[in-house]
Structure formats: C-alpha cells, structure tokens
Enzyme design. Structure first.
Site, short mmCIF file in Angstrom:
data_model
loop_
_atom_site.label_atom_id
_atom_site.label_comp_id
_atom_site.label_asym_id
_atom_site.label_seq_id
_atom_site.Cartn_x
_atom_site.Cartn_y
_atom_site.Cartn_z
NE ARG A 139 -2.73 -1.83 3.07
CZ ARG A 139 -3.23 -1.88 4.31
NH1 ARG A 139 -4.13 -1.00 4.70
NH2 ARG A 139 -2.82 -2.79 5.16
N GLY A 178 2.02 -15.88 7.89
CA GLY A 178 1.37 -15.39 9.10
C GLY A 178 2.37 -14.99 10.18
CB ALA A 213 29.13 44.22 -1.10
C1 UD1 Z 1 -2.05 -8.57 13.44
C2 UD1 Z 1 -2.65 -9.38 14.57
C3 UD1 Z 1 -3.90 -8.68 15.09
C4 UD1 Z 1 -3.55 -7.27 15.54
C5 UD1 Z 1 -2.87 -6.52 14.40
C6 UD1 Z 1 -2.35 -5.19 14.90
C7 UD1 Z 1 -2.16 -11.69 14.01
C8 UD1 Z 1 -2.70 -12.96 13.46
N1 UD1 Z 1 -3.00 -10.68 14.06
O1 UD1 Z 1 -2.98 -8.56 12.40
O2 UD1 Z 1 -4.42 -9.40 16.19
O3 UD1 Z 1 -4.72 -6.59 15.94
O4 UD1 Z 1 -1.73 -7.26 13.91
O5 UD1 Z 1 -1.90 -4.44 13.81
O6 UD1 Z 1 -1.01 -11.64 14.40
N2 UD1 Z 1 4.31 -10.18 9.15
C9 UD1 Z 1 5.39 -10.92 8.80
N3 UD1 Z 1 5.21 -12.14 8.25
C10 UD1 Z 1 3.98 -12.66 8.02
C11 UD1 Z 1 2.86 -11.88 8.37
C12 UD1 Z 1 3.06 -10.65 8.95
O7 UD1 Z 1 6.52 -10.51 8.99
O8 UD1 Z 1 3.90 -13.78 7.51
C13 UD1 Z 1 4.50 -8.87 9.74
C14 UD1 Z 1 4.05 -7.78 8.80
O9 UD1 Z 1 5.15 -7.25 8.07
C15 UD1 Z 1 3.47 -6.74 9.71
C16 UD1 Z 1 3.06 -7.50 10.96
O10 UD1 Z 1 3.70 -8.74 10.88
O11 UD1 Z 1 4.45 -5.81 10.13
C17 UD1 Z 1 1.56 -7.64 11.10
O12 UD1 Z 1 1.09 -8.36 10.00
P1 UD1 Z 1 -0.34 -8.13 9.40
O13 UD1 Z 1 -0.56 -9.15 8.36
O14 UD1 Z 1 -0.49 -6.72 9.07
O15 UD1 Z 1 -1.23 -8.50 10.66
P2 UD1 Z 1 -2.72 -8.09 10.88
O16 UD1 Z 1 -3.58 -8.93 10.02
O17 UD1 Z 1 -2.87 -6.65 10.84
#
Ligand code: UD1
Ligand code: CA
Length: 469
Positions: A30, A93, A392
């Site tokens: 994004r 995840g 100057a």
């Molecule tokens: C996650 C939380 C949610 C919380 C939210 C806060 C989980 C399952 N959910 O959701 O409860 O309210 O953050 O913002 O944890 N990332 C990785 N590898 C991955 C997936 C994510 O490094 O495989 C990192 C992303 O770069 C990011 C962070 O983890 O910085 C959060 O990932 P994102 O997918 O945004 O989590 P949310 O679905 O927002």
C-alpha cells in the site's frame, strides 16, 4: 532519631535476558514504493531504525529482525550492527514469522515481539508489559479503539484475558469488543517454542496466527496480562503514505513536547521538524518552519528565526540565525549573527562575534573573532583572521578547474567591494585591497593594494539611436 524503612527484600528482582523479535517481512504494497516499507523514512530515519533503537533502549540481549521482502536492502541499512536476521521467505502469518526467529533464541530468555511498521512505541510502555509479568507469564499490549474494525479483539472473562480473535474469525459479540490487540506480546522463550509448535492454520485466512498463543497460554494455566497503551497513536501501524505522514506529525509533536519541557521555546510547536537529534541550551527560541537534520547542537540563548534548515551543525551561545539560511556541517562561536539568506557549507568554522550576511556562501573556511562577511560573497578554502571586513561582492577564486587552492587573509585586513582573490594568495594583516581588484599575487601587510585599469571617458562616443524602418 532512626526512621524505619520498609524492606524491599521481599520483592525478589529476577533479571531475565530479553530477546526482541521484530517482524518486518511484509511487503507493504500500500506504500506503492520500490522501497521496503520498513525503510520508509520517519523523522529522517528508516521506520525500522526507530524500532531497533527502542529495542536497544530496553537493553535487549538479543535483537532479531524477521525479514522477507527487500531483505538485502533492509540488512544493508543495519550493516555491521549487533543484531541477527531470520529470513521468512513466504509470508504464512505472524506465528510463522516468529517461528523463523526461534531456533537461535535461547530458551531461558524472555521474548518480546515488536513490528517494523509500528515505530512510535516508547520503551517506557514496553517496560510496563515486561514488569507486569512474572517470569513464566505472558503479556500483551492492548488499546481501546473507537473503531476496532480489522484488528484482533481481546476476549476477557471476569476481567482476565482469555484469548484473541481475529476480525475475520470473530462473531458479532466479539466484533463489538473495543479492546484490540496491538500485536506486541511478551512471553518466556521456552514456552513460546512449545506453543508455536502446536499452531495450526485452520482459520479464515489460512495463516499461522501468533495471536493464538494467548489462548494456548490460558489453557496451560498461565496468566496473560493485558496492558493497555495510553494512546492509539503510540501503537499505530504504518501501511500507507497517509499513516506515514500521520506518524511523522505525531513523532514531531512528541519531540517538540520533550524540548519544551526542557525549556526550549517554539513560536509554533506544529511548525518545526527535527529529523535527527537536536540538543539545546538554556533559553533557546525557535521560530516557525525551522528544519533540523542529523545532529544539531544549539547553545544557550540561541535564536533561530523563521525558515532555516540546519544540518549536522553546532551553533554557539547567543547566536541569532536570521530567516532563510541553509547551514550544514558548520560550527559557530558565541555571539555570531548569520543571515538572512546565508549559506554555511561543510567546514565553515566561525569563531566568536562573526557576522555573515545575505547571499554569502562560506565553505571549508575558518573565520576568526569579530570578522564580517556581510553581502553577496563566496568564501571557499580560506583562512580569515580577526576583525577582517570583507566587502560586498568579494569572491575567493579557489578553483582553477582542476585543483583547489587556499586564500589567507590576515587580521584586521579590509577587502574592498567586488574583489576577486585568486588563490593561492595571501593578504597580509592590516592590508587594504581596493574595490574591484583582481588580486593574484600576495598583498603585503598594512598597505593599500589595488589592481584596476585606468578610468577613461571617450569624448567621441555618442549613444546609439533606434533605426527607423
Ligand atoms: C495482526 C494481529 C492482530 C492485531 C494486528 C495489529 C495476528 C494474526 N493478528 O494482524 O491481532 O490486531 O496485527 O496491527 O497476528 N508479518 C510478517 N510475516 C507474516 C505476516 C506478517 O513478517 O507472515 C509482519 C508484517 O510485516 C506486519 C506485521 O507482521 O508488520 C503484522 O502483519 P499483518 O498481516 O499486518 O497483521 P494483521 O492482520 O494486521
Ligand atoms: Ca574586477
């Protein structure tokens, strides 16, 4: 009289080593940028740098960044720094991301999980989570949100955290919960390893949710402490340019607040940017639209007027920087007056009581006490003595197209207006250089030196008149 003091021995302080795992593998589509999201700049430094610095401030024994998208570029940014890296080549995840960091995380450590795109967290808030937990317990940072849509919800029973449920897996009752999971969690490493090995991905997103660990802890009879952050701003995640700009404003406001509490005055706290560190003495005043970059030090009683950009410089006590100056890599002594419209470039070193005026550029030069360079002048590779007056429009011709040479101007010299000093050249102490001279040989001390063609008036000349067609 002896006053009895309560004993503190009852509260045994257990020092546990901290492993901080920073998740930063997401692509951040994004942002619509070629740059990995966590390298986007916030207050002049990459977002991830703020998180790493926060981790260092907590005294982490071990910092591990889980990287994926643009990993090499991210690692380059931190080349040579003491930290480790774990590659998550497929983003399955947050739970899966943490798994990548666990093999080298010592079992006896306490783990704290942070996010590379949550850069405004303060060490004090994180310390509250760690302090809330006994060595075996789990802590999670939560916050109340007016609109909790999209976040994991913290489910409590009788006030106690029992689990987290993701938006996409929540029922209507759960979706109405306003307390959300910030994602920041802390738990003992050995326990975490066990819970991660039991994680599944049978949920609506087919992901390994780190957040499922909370429910597992409760099932194992381990307390989960929900610690609330004071404000949503501190825990905000950055996904797009709007949020990045919002975070920038919030961080700037925080920095200015801190400086005001130390006694620095601002005409408008919302109209100043600090992209690095700014250290100020007593009774400093900063007018609107000042930008500070890198490491800037302002002495006592410094007045920074409007529209100044100051980078990696030391400004001495009792200086006034008038509007519209650009100052980089410079130092000034006490009681200097700079501007308006002055440019100090790297290596400009001014002693005390020096005045630099409008449209003056000074580079790699020293100017001794009491000297004045007030108008339309270029001073490069020059040593200026004390109480010199540079007229100057004077230019030091320091460059012959291939090499640079130095100009030396002795104490009390007076350089007339519109003089070119062709380096290498030396003007002796007390010398006077006549206006309009091009000086390419040394000028002796205490004498008038000038170089000018004779002024003539041409009697036969008449002004041209327009031809009629
Ligand atoms: C996650 C939380 C949610 C919380 C939210 C806060 C989980 C399952 N959910 O959701 O409860 O309210 O953050 O913002 O944890 N990332 C990785 N590898 C991955 C997936 C994510 O490094 O495989 C990192 C992303 O770069 C990011 C962070 O983890 O910085 C959060 O990932 P994102 O997918 O945004 O989590 P949310 O679905 O927002
Ligand atoms: Ca000339």
């Amino acid at each position: 009289m002896i006053i009895a003091r309560p004993t503190t021995a009852s509260r045994k302080i257990v020092r546990v080593k901290l492993s901080i795992i920073i998740l930063a593998a997401g692509q951040g589509t994004r942002m619509r940028s070629e740059k990995p999201k966590v390298l986007q700049s916030l207050a002049g430094r990459p977002m991830l740098r703020h998180v790493v610095e926060c981790a260092r401030a907590l005294g982490a024994a071990d910092i591990c960044v889980v990287h994926g998208f643009g990993g090499a570029e991210v690692q380059d940014e931190f080349a040579g720094e003491k930290m480790r890296w774990a590659l998550q080549s497929e983003q399955l995840g947050t739970g899966h991301a943490v798994m990548q960091a666990m093999p080298e995380t010592p079992d006896d450590n306490r783990v704290l999980i942070l996010f590379g795109d949550v850069p405004l967290l303060r060490p004090a808030t994180l310390k509250r989570i760690i302090d809330a937990c006994a060595p075996d317990e789990v802590g999670v940072l939560t916050v109340d949100m007016e609109n909790p849509f999209g976040y994991g919800r913290i489910v409590r029973e009788h006030g106690k955290v029992v689990r987290n449920v993701e938006e996409k897996d929540a029922n209507a009752v759960e979706r109405a919960i306003r307390e959300i999971n910030t994602g920041v969690q802390s738990m003992p490493a050995a326990r975490l390893k066990g819970w991660l090995s039991r994680l599944g991905n049978s949920n609506s997103q087919g992901e390994y949710y780190l957040t499922d660990v909370l429910g597992m802890a409760v099932e194992d009879g381990i307390a989960v402490h929900g610690v609330k952050a004071e404000s949503w701003v501190e825990v905000m995640g950055i996904n797009d340019r709007k949020q990045l700009a919002q975070a920038e404003r919030a961080l700037q406001a925080r920095q200015v607040d801190e400086l005001m509490s130390q006694g620095v005055g601002f005409a408008d706290p919302a109209r100043v940017d600090i992209r690095g560190t700014l250290s100020c003495g007593k009774d400093v005043f900063i007018d609107v639209n000042a930008v500070f970059e890198g490491d800037v030090v302002l002495g006592d009683n410094v007045r920074i007027e409007s529209n100044n950009v100051i980078r990696n410089s030391n400004i001495g006590d009792d200086n006034v920087i008038h509007p519209n100056c650009h100052i980089e890599g410079a130092t000034t002594g006490a009681h200097c007056e700079i501007g308006p419209f002055s440019r100090l470039r790297p290596g400009a070193e001014l002693a005390a009581h020096v005045k630099v005026g409008n449209f003056v550029e000074i580079k790699k030069s020293t100017v001794a006490d009491g000297s004045k360079v007030n108008h339309l002048t270029y001073i490069g590779d020059t040593t200026i003595g004390k109480n010199v007056n540079v007229g100057a429009g004077t230019i030091t011709c320091n460059y012959d197209g291939a090499n640079k040479f130095r100009t030396i101007i002795g104490d009390n010299a007076f350089i007339g207006s519109g003089v070119e000093l062709v380096a290498p050249v030396e003007v002796g102490a007390g010398a006077v250089i006549g206006a309009g001279s091009t000086i390419s040989k040394d000028a002796p001390p205490d004498k008038l030196t000038l170089e000018r063609s004779r002024q003539v008036t041409v009697p036969s000349w008449t002004r041209p008149s327009k031809k009629s067609h």
